[in-house]
Structures are given as structure tokens and as C-alpha cells.
Enzyme design. Structure first.
Site, PDB file in Angstrom:
ATOM      1  N   GLU A 129     -19.223 -42.240   1.193  1.00 46.35           N
ATOM      2  CA  GLU A 129     -20.427 -41.677   0.655  1.00 46.35           C
ATOM      3  C   GLU A 129     -21.277 -41.129   1.900  1.00 46.35           C
ATOM      4  OE1 GLU A 129     -22.531 -43.340  -2.560  1.00 46.35           O
ATOM      5  OE2 GLU A 129     -20.802 -43.276  -3.833  1.00 46.35           O
ATOM      6  N   GLU A 188     -14.239 -44.639  -6.889  1.00 46.09           N
ATOM      7  CA  GLU A 188     -15.475 -45.347  -7.765  1.00 46.09           C
ATOM      8  C   GLU A 188     -15.452 -44.429  -9.160  1.00 46.09           C
ATOM      9  OE1 GLU A 188     -19.369 -45.914  -5.860  1.00 46.09           O
ATOM     10  OE2 GLU A 188     -18.323 -46.177  -3.886  1.00 46.09           O
TER      11      GLU A 188
END
Length: 506
Positions: free
Chosen positions: A173, A292
Site C-alpha cells: 500500500e 487483501e
């Protein structure tokens, strides 16, 4: 009663059922590791400190791949802190989750745990506070047989055989302002390309995953993937996707239709990747790693984090231990339908996380472990989905949602295992009030008998499993199911997930 119809043809396949679709995620966050999968001194712990009760549930869950060690934790992690004699391992502050990391569980413990459970490890390298040299170092420690400083260090630490990790994530991220060392798309893309190129010089057969957007709501969503892929296209194999959903302000109808957004997310990233490939005149297809995904009540987490004392540094605190209900489990089952439906491009996925932290498995220190509601659709799909995913034509009514506009009332996917002569239909009913009759024309598959029909549904969509009542919500027999002359009919209760396995003649 609502109605829907479905047709399928074994000659029209989307792609194979990838075993990596049933991956999970272990991050040094909260109690996922400590008192989750690892608790020396627990009554069920083995000689290495791994909880035996959790290990049995992981086997039942059907997890095939586990991403490690993060997550936001990754961007401040020093992998070498977690190797060697445990009494010499330093305690560090983890800035990502405002806790103390003891490093009693590290890369060697993780690899031992994976081998014991026949799980493929999916490692990630820190591109937040670290970079090229550290990525090469952990790769050498993990994968080189022996004869070099770091590989011999692994051998001396009791692991003579290389860990042979094939899949590596290049950071986590990195577009997020919450991420330590976050970068702009071009800066990250160049850094990832540099690291990927060097890692391939060390081990040419790696599979590498570049960071996509942290979620589809990011202001740079789409442009981030474009810029990163332009920098890394020749060097990486996958781009990552992350998505979490929750019910907002009692809007159950929108929540049950969350997969409308998930489908759009996947289709958008596929289109972006293919557009970059076309501009670069590169015939290679970038695959998607949805590493995720889950239901996560993030608004509750953010409120708790805002109230946390800044000087409160604890080991393995209880954070984001969501208690999942029936509606959550139906959405999770529907997300698995979406992942299977996109198996032509989504070739890996990791439900986040495995134990305690937004997890299908809950534990108590020195106490029991139990299955959350979301455990059941994952475990059943992992066990029954095999072979190929078929194209299905589904005709169903729609309903209005505040977040996703008009959404289908039902959703479904079908897998076909030609080798063993079986197929499984997975379906959801998103209606909050009405049952739905699903009629499936399966004559092309020459079905002969239903071997298993299971449904997850309760009169109370907010029912949960607890330590005191661990089996309050579970799969039950889907009794209203018939198969006659190639036509399967089943009644889907309101807010339900159903799986029906049958034998086939083709």
C-alpha cells in the site's frame, strides 16, 4: 417469492480454479501471530510454540497460501530482528499498529509453520523504510542453498534447506499516507522496478507482485496502476488489489451488494493493465493478486485508534477483532464467488487476516479457538471448488441500493471438475425479506445426483458465534433442492449463501 434462472455449459470456461484463490494473510498486528497461531505454553502448543487447535482449524479452512509479514507492519520491519536465538532478538516499536514487537516469531518460524501445514509462503519486502539491499538480503537468506554469508546464517539457525519462496510482494500500500515511507506512483514504480530487476538477477524464477491502489476509493486510483505498471511491466507478474466492506448506518441492502463494487474494481484494474500493455506493445498479461479482502468494520477501528493513548505501547494488543455475523458471512461467500468468476485474471487472493484480527478464526490466550461465521463459506468453497470455472448466464430481478444503484438480487458461479465428474454451484440471495427460487438448466453437464447441499442462513442476520456458543451459526442442509432431468431447483432463504455439489456425466 423471488425467482432467478441460470444456465451453464462445460464448453464455456472462464479459467481454472486456482488453489492460490484460497490464500490468507498473517501480519504482525494485534493477536494474529501472538496468541493466534503462535502461543508457547498453550495446552495445545507443539515444541515450536504453534497452537495445535488453531493449526487444525487452518487445515479445515483449506488455506493454500499465506502472505507475510504484512500489511502496514511491513514498511517498518527489519526481517533480521526475527532470526537467530530468541533471547537475542530485540524488541522494537511497531509504528504501524502502535504496539511492541518482540520478534519471537520471525521468518524461520513462519516457514516452519507453513511447511507443517502444507501452505505456500508469500513473502513481502519492506520498501518503506528500506529498499534494494535489504530485499536482496532477505531473498538470499530465504532462498540461496548455502555457501554465502546469509544462507550459511540460515543453516546455522537450524534450517539447512532453503525456504524456496516463489512469490514476493514489493512493498505494501505504498500510495497510502498512513504507510511509513509512502511514495508517489512514479517514485514507487521506479523503486519497485529497481528491486524487481535485482531480485530476478539473484533468482530468475520468482513471481513478483507490485502494489496497486490501497483501495478503489483512493484519489489516485487508476492513475496509480497506470503509472506503476508503465515503470514495472516487464519485471513483475501481478498487481495487487485490496478491498474491505462493511455495513454502514444500517444500510444492509447496500452491504449485501458489496460485490457489485468488487466486480467493478477487478474489471477496472484488468482494463488498465491491458491498456498499459497495449501502449507498451507487450503481449504479456499482468495477473491480479487480490491479496487483501474481507469484511472489516473500519469505522469502529478508526474511532478506537483515535482514542488510543499515544504512550500506550503494548505487546499483541486486542485490535480490530471484529465479531462476524450471518450477513458478513454471506458477503464473504459472495466475494469468493467474485474471485472465482474472475479466475481468468485473479490468480491469487488472500483473505485478511487468519486469526483474531478481522479473521475467520478466533482464540483466547490459554483458552479455546473457534470458527467465526465467515469461516464456513471459505472452508466449504476451498474444499469443493475444483477444475474450471464456467461461464454462467444468470437472469434475476434487481433492487435499489443507496451505494451501488440497482443491484442483482442473486449472484452465482459454477465450478466443474471434469476429472472427478463433479460440479458445485455457489449462490447468494441478497434479499433481506424474501426467499428466492433458483432454477438452473444444467443439461449440458449431464447431472445425475446431488451429493451435497449446504446453506448458511439464520432468521437473525446479526447472529454471531462466540466462545460460549461457537456453533450457533454454521452450515446446514439445503433441504429445498431437487434435480430432475438436468434441471436443478433450489430455494435460497433471505440473506443466504448456498453451495450445491452434484455429479456430472461430462
Amino acid at each position: 417469492m423471488l425467482h432467478a434462472s441460470l444456465t451453464a455449459d462445460p464448453a464455456r470456461t472462464v479459467g481454472p480454479v486456482h488453489r492460490r484463490t484460497f490464500g490468507s494473510f498473517v501480519e504482525h498486528m494485534g493477536r494474529c501471530v501472538y496468541t493466534g497461531i503462535y502461543e508457547p505454553g498453550h495446552p495445545t502448543a507443539d515444541a515450536d510454540g504453534f497452537r495445535g487447535d488453531v493449526a487444525e482449524l487452518v487445515r479445515e479452512l483449506g488455506v493454500t497460501t499465506v502472505r507475510y509479514p504484512g500489511g502496514n507492519f511491513l514498511s517498518g520491519y527489519r526481517w533480521e530482528d526475527g532470526i537467530g536465538p530468541k533471547e537475542n532478538r530485540p524488541v522494537r516499536r511497531d509504528l504501524a499498529w502502535h504496539s511492541l514487537e518482540t520478534n519471537q516469531f520471525g521468518i524461520d518460524e513462519f516457514m516452519t509453520w507453513c511447511r507443517r501445514l502444507d501452505i505456500e509462503p508469500m513473502m513481502a519486502v519492506n520498501l518503506g523504510t528500506r529498499g534494494l539491499q535489504e530485499a536482496l538480503d532477505v531473498l538470499e537468506y530465504a532462498n540461496h542453498p548455502n555457501g554465502t554469508h546469509l544462507s550459511d546464517q540460515r543453516v546455522a539457525n537450524g534450517h539447512p534447506q532453503p525456504h524456496n519462496v516463489r512469490m514476493w510482494c514489493l512493498g505494501n500500500e505504498m500510495d497510502g499516507p498512513w504507510q511509513i515511507g509512502n511514495l508517489g506512483a512514479r517514485s514507487y514504480g521506479r523503486k519497485a522496478a529497481q528491486v524487481a530487476g535485482a531480485m530476478r538477477m539473484a533468482d530468475r524464477d520468482l513471481e513478483l507482485v507490485a502494489c496497486g491502489s490501497s483501495n478503489s476509493g483512493m484519489p489516485t486510483f487508476g492513475s496509480w496502476e497506470n503509472d506503476v505498471l508503465e515503470e514495472t511491466y516487464d519485471l513483475i507478474d501481478h498487481i495487487s488489489l485490496h478491498a474491505y466492506y462493511q455495513e454502514h448506518d444500517g444500510d444492509l441492502g447496500s452491504f449485501l451488494a458489496s460485490v457489485v463494487d468488487m466486480d467493478h474494481f477487478i474489471d477496472s484494474i484488468t482494463a488498465t493493465a491491458d491498456a498499459v500493455g497495449a501502449r507498451l506493445r507487450n503481449n504479456k498479461k499482468i495477473q491480479l493478486s487480490f491479496d487483501e479482502w474481507n469484511v472489516w468494520y473500519q469505522t469502529d477501528h478508526h474511532a478506537a485508534a483515535a482514542a488510543q493513548a499515544t504512550d500506550d505501547w503494548r505487546i499483541a494488543p486486542r485490535v480490530i477483532e471484529d465479531r462476524y455475523n450471518v450477513a458478513d458471512a454471506v458477503v464473504v461467500g459472495n466475494m469468493l464467488i467474485s474471485l472465482l468468476r474472475h479466475s481468468d485474471r485473479v490468480t491469487a487472493a488472500c483473505q485478511a487476516q487468519l486469526a483474531n484480527v478481522i479473521a475467520p478464526i478466533m482464540t483466547e490466550p490459554e483458552g479455546p479457538a473457534w470458527r467465526q461465521t465467515i469461516f464456513h463459506p471459505f472452508a466449504h468453497t476451498a474444499r469443493t471448488a475444483a477444475g474450471s470455472v464456467l461461464h454462467t448466464e444468470l437472469e434475476t430481478s434487481t433492487y435499489e441500493t443507496e451505494r451501488h444503484g440497482r443491484a442483482p438480487v442473486s449472484d452465482a458461479v459454477l465450478t466443474h471438475d471434469l476429472e472427478h465428474g463433479t460440479a458445485t454451484l455457489y449462490a447468494v440471495n441478497r434479499s433481506t425479506e424474501q426467499p428466492l427460487t433458483l432454477a438452473a438448466d444444467l443439461r449440458a453437464l449431464v447431472p445425475s445426483s446431488v451429493t451435497e447441499a449446504r446453506v448458511l442462513a439464520e432468521t437473525d442476520p446479526y447472529a454471531v458465534n462466540t466462545m460460549a456458543e461457537p456453533d450457533k451459526v454454521t452450515l446446514r442442509e439445503a433441504k429445498d433442492t431437487t434435480l430432475e432431468e438436468g434441471h436443478l431447483t433450489t430455494v435460497l432463504p433471505p440473506i443466504s449463501w448456498t453451495a450445491i455439489t452434484f455429479t456430472t456425466g461430462v
